[in-house]
Write a protein that holds these residues in place. Sequence first.
Motif, PDB file in Angstrom:
ATOM      1  N   PHE A 199     -21.881 -22.236   4.695  1.00 27.42           N
ATOM      2  CA  PHE A 199     -21.547 -21.613   3.403  1.00 27.42           C
ATOM      3  C   PHE A 199     -20.149 -20.982   3.402  1.00 27.42           C
ATOM      4  CE2 PHE A 199     -26.077 -21.770   2.855  1.00 27.42           C
ATOM      5  CZ  PHE A 199     -26.287 -21.739   1.492  1.00 27.42           C
ATOM      6  N   TRP A 200     -19.863 -20.229   4.482  1.00 21.07           N
ATOM      7  CA  TRP A 200     -18.660 -19.387   4.469  1.00 21.07           C
ATOM      8  C   TRP A 200     -17.595 -19.919   5.400  1.00 21.07           C
ATOM      9  CZ3 TRP A 200     -19.248 -17.403   0.237  1.00 21.07           C
ATOM     10  CH2 TRP A 200     -20.471 -16.912  -0.185  1.00 21.07           C
ATOM     11  N   CYS A 261     -19.625 -22.652  -0.213  1.00 18.19           N
ATOM     12  CA  CYS A 261     -19.706 -21.868  -1.457  1.00 18.19           C
ATOM     13  C   CYS A 261     -18.568 -22.265  -2.404  1.00 18.19           C
ATOM     14  CB  CYS A 261     -19.631 -20.385  -1.152  1.00 18.19           C
ATOM     15  SG  CYS A 261     -19.401 -19.390  -2.634  1.00 18.19           S
ATOM     16  N   SER A 262     -18.923 -22.751  -3.572  1.00 22.37           N
ATOM     17  CA  SER A 262     -17.924 -23.173  -4.560  1.00 22.37           C
ATOM     18  C   SER A 262     -17.127 -21.987  -5.080  1.00 22.37           C
ATOM     19  CB  SER A 262     -18.606 -23.808  -5.776  1.00 22.37           C
ATOM     20  OG  SER A 262     -19.559 -24.714  -5.385  1.00 22.37           O
ATOM     21  N   PHE A 263     -17.816 -20.873  -5.249  1.00 28.10           N
ATOM     22  CA  PHE A 263     -17.167 -19.712  -5.854  1.00 28.10           C
ATOM     23  C   PHE A 263     -16.097 -19.128  -4.930  1.00 28.10           C
ATOM     24  CE2 PHE A 263     -16.710 -15.615  -7.834  1.00 28.10           C
ATOM     25  CZ  PHE A 263     -16.860 -15.920  -9.174  1.00 28.10           C
ATOM     26  N   PRO A 407     -28.155 -15.829 -10.165  1.00 25.47           N
ATOM     27  CA  PRO A 407     -27.574 -14.947  -9.142  1.00 25.47           C
ATOM     28  C   PRO A 407     -27.266 -15.697  -7.847  1.00 25.47           C
ATOM     29  CG  PRO A 407     -29.812 -14.250  -9.739  1.00 25.47           C
ATOM     30  CD  PRO A 407     -29.575 -15.568 -10.391  1.00 25.47           C
ATOM     31  N   CYS A 408     -26.539 -15.017  -6.966  1.00 25.67           N
ATOM     32  CA  CYS A 408     -26.267 -15.551  -5.626  1.00 25.67           C
ATOM     33  C   CYS A 408     -27.097 -14.766  -4.617  1.00 25.67           C
ATOM     34  CB  CYS A 408     -24.782 -15.400  -5.296  1.00 25.67           C
ATOM     35  SG  CYS A 408     -24.405 -15.862  -3.590  1.00 25.67           S
ATOM     36  N   PHE A 410     -26.616 -15.392  -1.227  1.00 28.82           N
ATOM     37  CA  PHE A 410     -26.026 -15.740   0.068  1.00 28.82           C
ATOM     38  C   PHE A 410     -24.795 -14.932   0.438  1.00 28.82           C
ATOM     39  CE2 PHE A 410     -27.824 -19.694  -1.866  1.00 28.82           C
ATOM     40  CZ  PHE A 410     -29.022 -19.625  -1.174  1.00 28.82           C
ATOM     41  N   ILE A 412     -22.519 -13.195  -2.273  1.00 31.28           N
ATOM     42  CA  ILE A 412     -21.580 -12.779  -3.317  1.00 31.28           C
ATOM     43  C   ILE A 412     -22.332 -11.975  -4.365  1.00 31.28           C
ATOM     44  CG2 ILE A 412     -20.068 -13.577  -5.177  1.00 31.28           C
ATOM     45  CD1 ILE A 412     -18.911 -15.558  -3.370  1.00 31.28           C
ATOM     46  N   GLY A 461     -25.611 -23.132  -6.400  1.00 33.02           N
ATOM     47  CA  GLY A 461     -26.816 -22.412  -6.834  1.00 33.02           C
ATOM     48  C   GLY A 461     -26.610 -21.543  -8.059  1.00 33.02           C
ATOM     49  N   CYS A 462     -25.483 -20.827  -8.106  1.00 34.70           N
ATOM     50  CA  CYS A 462     -25.277 -19.904  -9.231  1.00 34.70           C
ATOM     51  C   CYS A 462     -24.938 -20.650 -10.525  1.00 34.70           C
ATOM     52  CB  CYS A 462     -24.199 -18.878  -8.884  1.00 34.70           C
ATOM     53  SG  CYS A 462     -22.647 -19.623  -8.391  1.00 34.70           S
ATOM     54  N   TYR A 467     -30.871 -24.015  -5.288  1.00 35.07           N
ATOM     55  CA  TYR A 467     -30.268 -23.412  -4.097  1.00 35.07           C
ATOM     56  C   TYR A 467     -30.486 -24.285  -2.872  1.00 35.07           C
ATOM     57  CZ  TYR A 467     -29.963 -19.321  -7.091  1.00 35.07           C
ATOM     58  OH  TYR A 467     -29.673 -18.469  -8.126  1.00 35.07           O
TER      59      TYR A 467
HETATM   60  S1  SF4 Z   1     -24.909 -19.302  -5.220  1.00 37.68           S
HETATM   61 FE1  SF4 Z   1     -22.792 -19.478  -6.014  1.00 37.68          FE
HETATM   62  S2  SF4 Z   1     -21.717 -17.711  -5.180  1.00 37.68           S
HETATM   63 FE2  SF4 Z   1     -23.581 -17.967  -3.981  1.00 37.68          FE
HETATM   64  S3  SF4 Z   1     -23.054 -19.212  -2.230  1.00 37.68           S
HETATM   65 FE3  SF4 Z   1     -23.780 -20.603  -3.808  1.00 37.68          FE
HETATM   66  S4  SF4 Z   1     -21.923 -21.207  -4.947  1.00 37.68           S
HETATM   67 FE4  SF4 Z   1     -21.412 -19.395  -3.744  1.00 37.68          FE
END
Ligand code: SF4
Length: 485
Positions: A199-200, A261-263, A407-408, A410, A412, A461-462, A467
């Motif tokens: 993810f990160w 994570c796209s965000f 919501p997130c 993971f 954020i 997911g958001c 998810y």
């Molecule tokens: S839910 Fe959205 S903010 Fe959270 S890890 Fe996934 S893409 Fe990123």
Amino acid sequence: MLQRTLTGLPKITLQKPQHECGIFGVYFPGEDVSRLTFYGLYALQHRGQESVGIAVSKNAKIKAHKKMGFVREFFDQDITRLKGDIAVGHTRYSNTGGSSLINAQPAIYGNIAIAENGNLVNPEALRRKLAKFGYHPSYDKNGKCSSDGELIAQAIHSQKGDGIVEKIKNAAARDLKGAYSLTILADNALIGVKDPLGFWPLCLGKLNNKGYALASESCALDVIGAKYLRELEPGEVLTIDKNGTRSHFLPNTPKRQSARCSFDINYFLRPDSLLATGARAYEVREKLGQVLARKNRLDADVVIEIPNSGQFGAIGYAQASGIPLKVGFIKNSYIGRTFISPDQRIRQLGVKLKLNPIPRVIAGKKIILVDDSIVRGTSSRQITEQLFKIGAKEVHWRSTFPQVTNPCFFGIDIGTNDELISASKTPRQVAKELGATSVVFNTLEDFLEAVGLNPKTACTGCITGVYPINLPHRERNKFALEVAE
Ligand code: SF4
């Protein structure tokens, strides 16, 4: 968002979503590793501003220092006292657990120090399991530790296994459910870990052919003069010690799936940081602005960025549309995330304190405002109102990120369903809610194509509500560990 403060005065929060941490690590025997870590953390300050900590190891003995606040709270004497060959460091935004020194990282348990970025989705169950084996949270005058970092350190420490890598693998397979990137000090080694879905971000750099550094983002490597080598793979456990570097993989790493994570790419990465694709974050954001302009043609007088989150999206939008880009706001960079407004009547002051519009650029114009996202819509609404008040003819919002509808879990701090403006609204309804002339979001497909991801390699997911990890529960409470036994 308007809340009551302890003094009874309304509190205005001009919130962008918050991340929860920047992590760093350096292996460089004979050098000033704590100072290198300090500078690395400085470059990662945007990922968390609540606390800062550095742990060093010399002959497998760990020493640490932590403080509340910004990285600059570390004084020269704090750094000088931390002598070692290996170091890990952390800047925190509290996504799990309250904002207090006991939750500051690196978390230390036995001979393991951990700096963590991410969120476990099973912290309460893991704490109950660890308690059965005699592992309990540490305490200080602020209460008990409720950050994931200590939990992960205890989970690794509790495993049977031959050496630290085996223990990390066993902990990941049995106990650690969620999204995490880690830098770890243990067994005279620096270790970087990415969860099985990655993810990160966490990248590797080299220092003068002798040392190595790990950092959440490449901008931290640039600052200390390290050469960027690569992004770690999802599920990778990279050890760095006197024998050089060695990669292992967590047993539960899927073969053809990841969940970047796209965000994080759209908003959190510092614009000059590198993505795994080799592109810089700002290049990708410019592209996202260009896509928005090409797919949704609109005649307007001026393109304006929301500083600084919409900066590169606006540049891209102006390039692709041919509409002039102008500075429409002066930003006060000295404002923190929250401040207090003495009464309802001057709520607008809140936005103006942070972003003051320039009337000459706005009055009588059809304006396109570009931002990275519209999540809760609180400040977007206030900005729209302000612009019409000073004579804007039309206000069109353009968001490089798709609609955030969920919501997130993971790492954020996006908000709950109730807080998300797009949770149950179409773009047209969002425009109405903001009082804007129109609102357009990039589509998920356009977004993924522009950033170089696809549904098998990105977490969305958001945006979609789907998810990449099964969630034990969907209630989001960052203080859950403070009450769990
Ligand atoms: S839910 Fe959205 S903010 Fe959270 S890890 Fe996934 S893409 Fe990123």
